[in-house]
Design a protein around this motif. Structure first.
Motif, PDB file in Angstrom:
ATOM      1  N   ARG A   1      -2.285   4.802  -7.190  1.00 19.64           N
ATOM      2  CA  ARG A   1      -2.297   5.715  -5.950  1.00 19.64           C
ATOM      3  C   ARG A   1      -3.596   6.043  -5.474  1.00 19.64           C
ATOM      4  O   ARG A   1      -3.544   6.119  -4.028  1.00 19.64           O
ATOM      5  CB  ARG A   1      -1.492   7.034  -6.377  1.00 19.64           C
ATOM      6  CG  ARG A   1      -1.326   8.007  -5.376  1.00 19.64           C
ATOM      7  CD  ARG A   1      -0.577   9.368  -5.678  1.00 19.64           C
ATOM      8  NE  ARG A   1      -1.592  10.185  -6.730  1.00 19.64           N
ATOM      9  CZ  ARG A   1      -1.205  10.074  -8.092  1.00 19.64           C
ATOM     10  NH1 ARG A   1      -0.136   9.493  -8.339  1.00 19.64           N
ATOM     11  NH2 ARG A   1      -1.877  11.045  -8.911  1.00 19.64           N
ATOM     12  N   TRP A   2      -4.574   6.265  -6.136  1.00 22.83           N
ATOM     13  CA  TRP A   2      -5.899   6.615  -5.321  1.00 22.83           C
ATOM     14  C   TRP A   2      -6.608   5.139  -4.999  1.00 22.83           C
ATOM     15  O   TRP A   2      -7.380   5.686  -3.788  1.00 22.83           O
ATOM     16  CB  TRP A   2      -6.880   7.291  -6.736  1.00 22.83           C
ATOM     17  CG  TRP A   2      -6.487   8.714  -6.809  1.00 22.83           C
ATOM     18  CD1 TRP A   2      -5.897   9.123  -7.883  1.00 22.83           C
ATOM     19  CD2 TRP A   2      -6.963   9.681  -5.919  1.00 22.83           C
ATOM     20  NE1 TRP A   2      -5.504  10.461  -7.665  1.00 22.83           N
ATOM     21  CE2 TRP A   2      -6.244  11.006  -6.480  1.00 22.83           C
ATOM     22  CE3 TRP A   2      -7.804   9.629  -4.752  1.00 22.83           C
ATOM     23  CZ2 TRP A   2      -6.396  12.084  -5.881  1.00 22.83           C
ATOM     24  CZ3 TRP A   2      -7.688  11.104  -3.947  1.00 22.83           C
ATOM     25  CH2 TRP A   2      -7.533  12.093  -4.707  1.00 22.83           C
TER      26      TRP A   2
ATOM     27  N   ALA B   1      -5.119   2.995  -3.220  1.00 18.12           N
ATOM     28  CA  ALA B   1      -4.522   3.058  -2.141  1.00 18.12           C
ATOM     29  C   ALA B   1      -4.680   4.148  -0.977  1.00 18.12           C
ATOM     30  O   ALA B   1      -5.032   4.019   0.099  1.00 18.12           O
ATOM     31  CB  ALA B   1      -2.985   2.918  -2.269  1.00 18.12           C
ATOM     32  N   ARG B   2      -5.091   5.182  -1.737  1.00 19.20           N
ATOM     33  CA  ARG B   2      -5.345   6.323  -0.603  1.00 19.20           C
ATOM     34  C   ARG B   2      -6.870   6.280   0.004  1.00 19.20           C
ATOM     35  O   ARG B   2      -6.915   6.512   0.914  1.00 19.20           O
ATOM     36  CB  ARG B   2      -5.373   7.740  -1.512  1.00 19.20           C
ATOM     37  CG  ARG B   2      -4.056   8.419  -2.063  1.00 19.20           C
ATOM     38  CD  ARG B   2      -3.940   9.680  -2.608  1.00 19.20           C
ATOM     39  NE  ARG B   2      -4.438  10.608  -1.378  1.00 19.20           N
ATOM     40  CZ  ARG B   2      -4.415  11.804  -1.806  1.00 19.20           C
ATOM     41  NH1 ARG B   2      -3.882  12.205  -2.888  1.00 19.20           N
ATOM     42  NH2 ARG B   2      -4.768  12.548  -1.062  1.00 19.20           N
TER      43      ARG B   2
ATOM     44  N   ILE C   1      -6.670   3.375   2.768  1.00 19.71           N
ATOM     45  CA  ILE C   1      -6.144   3.998   3.900  1.00 19.71           C
ATOM     46  C   ILE C   1      -7.068   4.900   4.695  1.00 19.71           C
ATOM     47  O   ILE C   1      -7.286   4.674   5.697  1.00 19.71           O
ATOM     48  CB  ILE C   1      -4.734   4.698   3.473  1.00 19.71           C
ATOM     49  CG1 ILE C   1      -3.741   3.567   2.988  1.00 19.71           C
ATOM     50  CG2 ILE C   1      -4.444   5.463   4.852  1.00 19.71           C
ATOM     51  CD1 ILE C   1      -2.423   4.374   2.548  1.00 19.71           C
ATOM     52  N   SER C   2      -7.784   5.631   3.690  1.00 20.86           N
ATOM     53  CA  SER C   2      -8.709   6.682   4.465  1.00 20.86           C
ATOM     54  C   SER C   2      -9.869   6.069   5.094  1.00 20.86           C
ATOM     55  O   SER C   2     -10.065   6.302   6.123  1.00 20.86           O
ATOM     56  CB  SER C   2      -9.505   7.804   3.484  1.00 20.86           C
ATOM     57  OG  SER C   2     -10.183   8.644   3.892  1.00 20.86           O
TER      58      SER C   2
ATOM     59  N   ARG D   1       5.684   4.640   4.040  1.00 25.58           N
ATOM     60  CA  ARG D   1       5.867   5.667   3.192  1.00 25.58           C
ATOM     61  C   ARG D   1       6.672   6.687   3.699  1.00 25.58           C
ATOM     62  O   ARG D   1       7.422   7.387   2.918  1.00 25.58           O
ATOM     63  CB  ARG D   1       4.166   6.250   2.733  1.00 25.58           C
ATOM     64  CG  ARG D   1       4.324   7.352   1.521  1.00 25.58           C
ATOM     65  CD  ARG D   1       2.970   7.565   1.113  1.00 25.58           C
ATOM     66  NE  ARG D   1       2.291   8.245   2.290  1.00 25.58           N
ATOM     67  CZ  ARG D   1       2.392   9.480   2.296  1.00 25.58           C
ATOM     68  NH1 ARG D   1       3.011  10.417   1.642  1.00 25.58           N
ATOM     69  NH2 ARG D   1       1.579  10.321   3.491  1.00 25.58           N
TER      70      ARG D   1
ATOM     71  N   ARG E   1       0.702   3.979  -2.646  1.00 25.02           N
ATOM     72  CA  ARG E   1       0.485   5.428  -2.495  1.00 25.02           C
ATOM     73  C   ARG E   1       1.279   6.460  -2.782  1.00 25.02           C
ATOM     74  O   ARG E   1       1.164   7.446  -2.992  1.00 25.02           O
ATOM     75  CB  ARG E   1       0.458   5.466  -0.595  1.00 25.02           C
ATOM     76  CG  ARG E   1       0.179   6.723   0.024  1.00 25.02           C
ATOM     77  CD  ARG E   1      -1.322   7.083  -0.151  1.00 25.02           C
ATOM     78  NE  ARG E   1      -1.609   8.451   0.547  1.00 25.02           N
ATOM     79  CZ  ARG E   1      -0.893   9.624   0.186  1.00 25.02           C
ATOM     80  NH1 ARG E   1      -0.394   9.834  -0.892  1.00 25.02           N
ATOM     81  NH2 ARG E   1      -1.207  10.629   1.117  1.00 25.02           N
TER      82      ARG E   1
ATOM     83  N   LEU F   1       0.975  -1.302   0.032  1.00 28.30           N
ATOM     84  CA  LEU F   1      -0.192  -0.174  -0.160  1.00 28.30           C
ATOM     85  C   LEU F   1       0.899   1.092   0.055  1.00 28.30           C
ATOM     86  O   LEU F   1       0.428   2.219  -0.693  1.00 28.30           O
ATOM     87  CB  LEU F   1      -0.955  -0.144   1.291  1.00 28.30           C
ATOM     88  CG  LEU F   1      -2.019  -0.747   1.215  1.00 28.30           C
ATOM     89  CD1 LEU F   1      -3.021  -0.820   2.486  1.00 28.30           C
ATOM     90  CD2 LEU F   1      -3.166  -0.392   0.216  1.00 28.30           C
TER      91      LEU F   1
ATOM     92  N   ALA G   1       0.809   1.441   6.394  1.00 24.62           N
ATOM     93  CA  ALA G   1       1.253   1.761   5.007  1.00 24.62           C
ATOM     94  C   ALA G   1       1.967   3.334   5.151  1.00 24.62           C
ATOM     95  O   ALA G   1       2.678   3.607   4.458  1.00 24.62           O
ATOM     96  CB  ALA G   1      -0.013   1.917   4.052  1.00 24.62           C
ATOM     97  N   GLU G   2       1.118   4.158   6.113  1.00 19.41           N
ATOM     98  CA  GLU G   2       1.491   5.491   6.124  1.00 19.41           C
ATOM     99  C   GLU G   2       2.853   5.572   6.733  1.00 19.41           C
ATOM    100  O   GLU G   2       3.993   6.493   6.585  1.00 19.41           O
ATOM    101  CB  GLU G   2       0.496   6.337   6.901  1.00 19.41           C
ATOM    102  CG  GLU G   2      -0.764   6.702   6.385  1.00 19.41           C
ATOM    103  CD  GLU G   2      -0.318   7.722   5.089  1.00 19.41           C
ATOM    104  OE1 GLU G   2      -0.646   8.790   5.023  1.00 19.41           O
ATOM    105  OE2 GLU G   2      -0.318   6.764   3.920  1.00 19.41           O
TER     106      GLU G   2
END
Length: 230
Positions: free
Chosen positions: A64-65, A67-68, A71-72, A120, A56, A52, A116-117
């Motif tokens: 990218r989207w 994954a975003r 996560i959100s 990243r 991301r 992820l 993931a964050e």
């Protein structure tokens, strides 16, 4: 109005040492389930969280989207709700999961968003010159990632990842609501039988404490292990 006097508190009922000692073996029997759910959830979260993080930070919008959004959604959804979705909701559409599997998946899928964050951020903190040097040495993307980038990123990610795992260990107590026989669920059983919830909840807190202390100790060892990449 809420009023009370200090002499009205029944201090003798705060903690029953005899009951705690008798119940300790039964409660300790829930530790394997607690650690298993948290470990499987963390392992799943680490694997999914790594990919992820790559998606991301990808330049491709098709990666990218999604994954975003994932996560959100996971960061904005209470884990308790997700537990019920997997355990009680999926049977409505014909998918039946055991309580243990539902809990492991719920914690894994949820923790992946936070991991993931963290990943990243850790990967982004590695200087871009490392990639350029690897390219000059004719190293491929995954070879560079595995041998150069990840060792440096792991050192940065260890403290926050350990915090995620500590939260997972403590959050497994929520699995009691879907009948996973973990530590807190066993404490509830004894509390319901003896009507002494205070003793059981204090005891279960005293059991969680050394478990988390051990995890923190392992974190320190890992940090020293990867300090050579500074």
């Amino acid at each position: 109005m809420f009023t009370w006097q200090i002499d009205q508190i029944q201090w003798d009922k705060l903690f029953d040492w005899h009951l705690a000692w008798e119940s300790l073996p039964f409660l300790l029997g829930g530790i394997p389930a607690t650690l298993s759910v948290s470990f499987i959830g963390m392992a799943l979260g680490l694997v999914l969280g790594f990919f992820l993080a790559l998606a991301r930070g990808s330049g491709r919008i098709i990666l990218r989207w999604p994954a975003r959004v994932y996560i959100s959604f996971m960061r904005g959804t209470p884990i308790l709700v997700f537990l019920f979705i997997l355990y009680s909701g999926l049977p409505v559409i014909g998918i039946q999961l055991s309580a243990f599997l539902a809990a492991s998946l719920a914690f894994g899928l949820n923790s992946a968003a936070y991991i993931a964050e963290i990943n990243r951020s850790a990967l982004s903190s590695v200087p871009g010159g490392q990639w350029e040097s690897a390219t000059a040495l004719n190293m491929g993307y995954w070879q560079t990632m595995w041998h150069i980038i990840l060792p440096q990123a792991i050192r940065i990610a260890i403290p926050p990842l350990t915090n995620v795992y500590l939260d997972l260990v403590k959050a497994t107590s929520l699995a009691a609501v879907i009948t996973v026989p973990e530590l807190f669920q066993k404490a509830q059983i004894v509390a319901g039988r003896t009507y002494d919830s205070m003793t059981m909840y204090i005891l279960v807190a005293l059991i969680y404490w050394p478990i988390c202390m051990l995890i923190s100790y392992l974190q320190d060892r890992l940090e020293k292990r990867y300090s050579k990449f500074i």
